[in-house]
Write a protein that holds these residues in place. Sequence first.
Motif, PDB file in Angstrom:
ATOM      1  N   GLU A  72      10.306  18.536  -6.126  1.00  0.00           N
ATOM      2  CA  GLU A  72       9.569  17.532  -5.378  1.00  0.00           C
ATOM      3  C   GLU A  72       8.197  17.325  -5.999  1.00  0.00           C
ATOM      4  O   GLU A  72       7.498  18.276  -6.338  1.00  0.00           O
ATOM      5  N   GLU A  73       7.819  16.067  -6.149  1.00  0.00           N
ATOM      6  CA  GLU A  73       6.537  15.741  -6.743  1.00  0.00           C
ATOM      7  C   GLU A  73       5.523  15.377  -5.665  1.00  0.00           C
ATOM      8  O   GLU A  73       5.874  14.808  -4.630  1.00  0.00           O
ATOM      9  N   PHE A  74       4.265  15.712  -5.935  1.00  0.00           N
ATOM     10  CA  PHE A  74       3.164  15.452  -5.027  1.00  0.00           C
ATOM     11  C   PHE A  74       2.197  14.485  -5.693  1.00  0.00           C
ATOM     12  O   PHE A  74       1.980  14.555  -6.905  1.00  0.00           O
ATOM     13  N   PRO A  75       1.565  13.602  -4.915  1.00  0.00           N
ATOM     14  CA  PRO A  75       0.581  12.689  -5.503  1.00  0.00           C
ATOM     15  C   PRO A  75      -0.732  13.406  -5.791  1.00  0.00           C
ATOM     16  O   PRO A  75      -1.206  14.192  -4.976  1.00  0.00           O
ATOM     17  N   HIS A  76      -1.265  13.123  -6.960  1.00  0.00           N
ATOM     18  CA  HIS A  76      -2.559  13.663  -7.382  1.00  0.00           C
ATOM     19  C   HIS A  76      -3.451  12.492  -7.773  1.00  0.00           C
ATOM     20  O   HIS A  76      -3.040  11.619  -8.544  1.00  0.00           O
TER      21      HIS A  76
ATOM     22  N   MET B  72       0.844  -1.184   0.000  1.00  0.00           N
ATOM     23  CA  MET B  72       0.000   0.000   0.000  1.00  0.00           C
ATOM     24  C   MET B  72       0.878   1.233   0.000  1.00  0.00           C
ATOM     25  O   MET B  72       1.780   1.370   0.805  1.00  0.00           O
ATOM     26  N   ALA B  73       0.607   2.138  -0.900  1.00  0.00           N
ATOM     27  CA  ALA B  73       1.231   3.465  -0.847  1.00  0.00           C
ATOM     28  C   ALA B  73       0.296   4.348  -0.037  1.00  0.00           C
ATOM     29  O   ALA B  73      -0.894   4.460  -0.337  1.00  0.00           O
ATOM     30  N   GLU B  74       0.846   4.965   1.008  1.00  0.00           N
ATOM     31  CA  GLU B  74       0.048   5.825   1.871  1.00  0.00           C
ATOM     32  C   GLU B  74       0.036   7.236   1.300  1.00  0.00           C
ATOM     33  O   GLU B  74       1.076   7.865   1.172  1.00  0.00           O
ATOM     34  N   LEU B  75      -1.143   7.704   0.957  1.00  0.00           N
ATOM     35  CA  LEU B  75      -1.337   9.071   0.501  1.00  0.00           C
ATOM     36  C   LEU B  75      -2.126   9.798   1.575  1.00  0.00           C
ATOM     37  O   LEU B  75      -3.004   9.211   2.213  1.00  0.00           O
ATOM     38  N   LEU B  76      -1.844  11.075   1.765  1.00  0.00           N
ATOM     39  CA  LEU B  76      -2.532  11.867   2.773  1.00  0.00           C
ATOM     40  C   LEU B  76      -3.221  13.050   2.114  1.00  0.00           C
ATOM     41  O   LEU B  76      -2.702  13.631   1.154  1.00  0.00           O
ATOM     42  N   HIS B  77      -4.372  13.389   2.658  1.00  0.00           N
ATOM     43  CA  HIS B  77      -5.114  14.549   2.178  1.00  0.00           C
ATOM     44  C   HIS B  77      -5.663  15.268   3.403  1.00  0.00           C
ATOM     45  O   HIS B  77      -6.383  14.673   4.202  1.00  0.00           O
ATOM     46  N   ILE B  78      -5.320  16.530   3.559  1.00  0.00           N
ATOM     47  CA  ILE B  78      -5.820  17.310   4.685  1.00  0.00           C
ATOM     48  C   ILE B  78      -7.012  18.139   4.222  1.00  0.00           C
ATOM     49  O   ILE B  78      -7.003  18.701   3.116  1.00  0.00           O
ATOM     50  N   THR B  79      -8.033  18.170   5.064  1.00  0.00           N
ATOM     51  CA  THR B  79      -9.253  18.879   4.712  1.00  0.00           C
ATOM     52  C   THR B  79      -9.972  19.308   5.981  1.00  0.00           C
ATOM     53  O   THR B  79      -9.620  18.883   7.078  1.00  0.00           O
ATOM     54  N   GLU B  80     -10.960  20.126   5.797  1.00  0.00           N
ATOM     55  CA  GLU B  80     -11.791  20.508   6.929  1.00  0.00           C
ATOM     56  C   GLU B  80     -12.687  19.325   7.293  1.00  0.00           C
ATOM     57  O   GLU B  80     -13.269  18.677   6.421  1.00  0.00           O
ATOM     58  N   ARG B  81     -12.782  19.072   8.585  1.00  0.00           N
ATOM     59  CA  ARG B  81     -13.559  17.934   9.082  1.00  0.00           C
ATOM     60  C   ARG B  81     -15.003  17.981   8.562  1.00  0.00           C
ATOM     61  O   ARG B  81     -15.562  16.966   8.143  1.00  0.00           O
ATOM     62  N   ALA B  82     -15.619  19.153   8.538  1.00  0.00           N
ATOM     63  CA  ALA B  82     -17.008  19.289   8.080  1.00  0.00           C
ATOM     64  C   ALA B  82     -17.157  18.898   6.606  1.00  0.00           C
ATOM     65  O   ALA B  82     -18.162  18.300   6.218  1.00  0.00           O
ATOM     66  N   VAL B  83     -16.167  19.225   5.792  1.00  0.00           N
ATOM     67  CA  VAL B  83     -16.205  18.868   4.367  1.00  0.00           C
ATOM     68  C   VAL B  83     -16.152  17.351   4.209  1.00  0.00           C
ATOM     69  O   VAL B  83     -16.916  16.757   3.444  1.00  0.00           O
ATOM     70  N   TRP B  84     -15.250  16.716   4.960  1.00  0.00           N
ATOM     71  CA  TRP B  84     -15.133  15.261   4.910  1.00  0.00           C
ATOM     72  C   TRP B  84     -16.424  14.599   5.404  1.00  0.00           C
ATOM     73  O   TRP B  84     -16.949  13.688   4.770  1.00  0.00           O
ATOM     74  N   GLU B  85     -16.930  15.066   6.519  1.00  0.00           N
ATOM     75  CA  GLU B  85     -18.145  14.469   7.083  1.00  0.00           C
ATOM     76  C   GLU B  85     -19.327  14.600   6.125  1.00  0.00           C
ATOM     77  O   GLU B  85     -20.150  13.689   6.032  1.00  0.00           O
ATOM     78  N   SER B  86     -19.415  15.691   5.401  1.00  0.00           N
ATOM     79  CA  SER B  86     -20.529  15.859   4.459  1.00  0.00           C
ATOM     80  C   SER B  86     -20.392  14.944   3.241  1.00  0.00           C
ATOM     81  O   SER B  86     -21.390  14.612   2.601  1.00  0.00           O
TER      82      SER B  86
ATOM     83  N   VAL C 158      -3.272   7.570  -9.981  1.00  0.00           N
ATOM     84  CA  VAL C 158      -2.494   8.461  -9.126  1.00  0.00           C
ATOM     85  C   VAL C 158      -1.222   8.810  -9.885  1.00  0.00           C
ATOM     86  O   VAL C 158      -0.524   7.927 -10.378  1.00  0.00           O
ATOM     87  N   ARG C 159      -0.961  10.102  -9.984  1.00  0.00           N
ATOM     88  CA  ARG C 159       0.260  10.565 -10.666  1.00  0.00           C
ATOM     89  C   ARG C 159       1.049  11.437  -9.700  1.00  0.00           C
ATOM     90  O   ARG C 159       0.485  12.289  -9.015  1.00  0.00           O
ATOM     91  N   PHE C 160       2.356  11.244  -9.679  1.00  0.00           N
ATOM     92  CA  PHE C 160       3.231  12.099  -8.890  1.00  0.00           C
ATOM     93  C   PHE C 160       3.743  13.184  -9.817  1.00  0.00           C
ATOM     94  O   PHE C 160       4.379  12.889 -10.839  1.00  0.00           O
ATOM     95  N   GLU C 161       3.414  14.437  -9.474  1.00  0.00           N
ATOM     96  CA  GLU C 161       3.719  15.557 -10.360  1.00  0.00           C
ATOM     97  C   GLU C 161       4.269  16.726  -9.562  1.00  0.00           C
ATOM     98  O   GLU C 161       3.903  16.927  -8.404  1.00  0.00           O
ATOM     99  N   PRO C 162       5.124  17.524 -10.199  1.00  0.00           N
ATOM    100  CA  PRO C 162       5.605  18.733  -9.519  1.00  0.00           C
ATOM    101  C   PRO C 162       4.483  19.756  -9.438  1.00  0.00           C
ATOM    102  O   PRO C 162       3.567  19.740 -10.258  1.00  0.00           O
ATOM    103  N   PRO C 163       4.540  20.631  -8.436  1.00  0.00           N
ATOM    104  CA  PRO C 163       3.539  21.697  -8.385  1.00  0.00           C
ATOM    105  C   PRO C 163       3.669  22.608  -9.604  1.00  0.00           C
ATOM    106  O   PRO C 163       4.757  22.785 -10.146  1.00  0.00           O
TER     107      PRO C 163
END
Length: 119
Positions: free
Chosen positions: A91-95, A1-15, A75-80
């Motif tokens: 540095e590339e970020f997962p999208h 498993m590749a672990e990807l992280l996504h930060i978001t507002e709790r209310a957005v996720w819950e909805s 999932v693609r790893f791409e530079p900003p």
Amino acid sequence: MAELLHITERAVWESARPSGRYEMSTRGRTLAEEGFIHCSLRHQLPRVAEMLYADTAPSRLVVLVIDSERLSAPVRFEPPVPGEVCGPGTEEFPHVYGPLPVSAVVAEEAWPGPAGEAG
């Protein structure tokens, strides 16, 4: 498993949970607007959180831990893109190029975790 992280507002996720699909790309931008969901690797997350959510109480945020093997979208790893919030660099970020199934989220972590780190 590749672990990807996504930060978001709790209310957005819950909805999003009842629908079974999460479709926000980043703060204030949807998957439809951006074309993909911005994610991070664990070492990238503090910088992303500071850039996007410095004005948000940590108790209002959640870090989604995504199992990449549970995704049907590519999932693609791409530079900003120059000028994006994380700035130019090599540095590339997962999208994730499609909706995030709720079932692909294997954990939810508070932000910030111990010693100011996610987790």
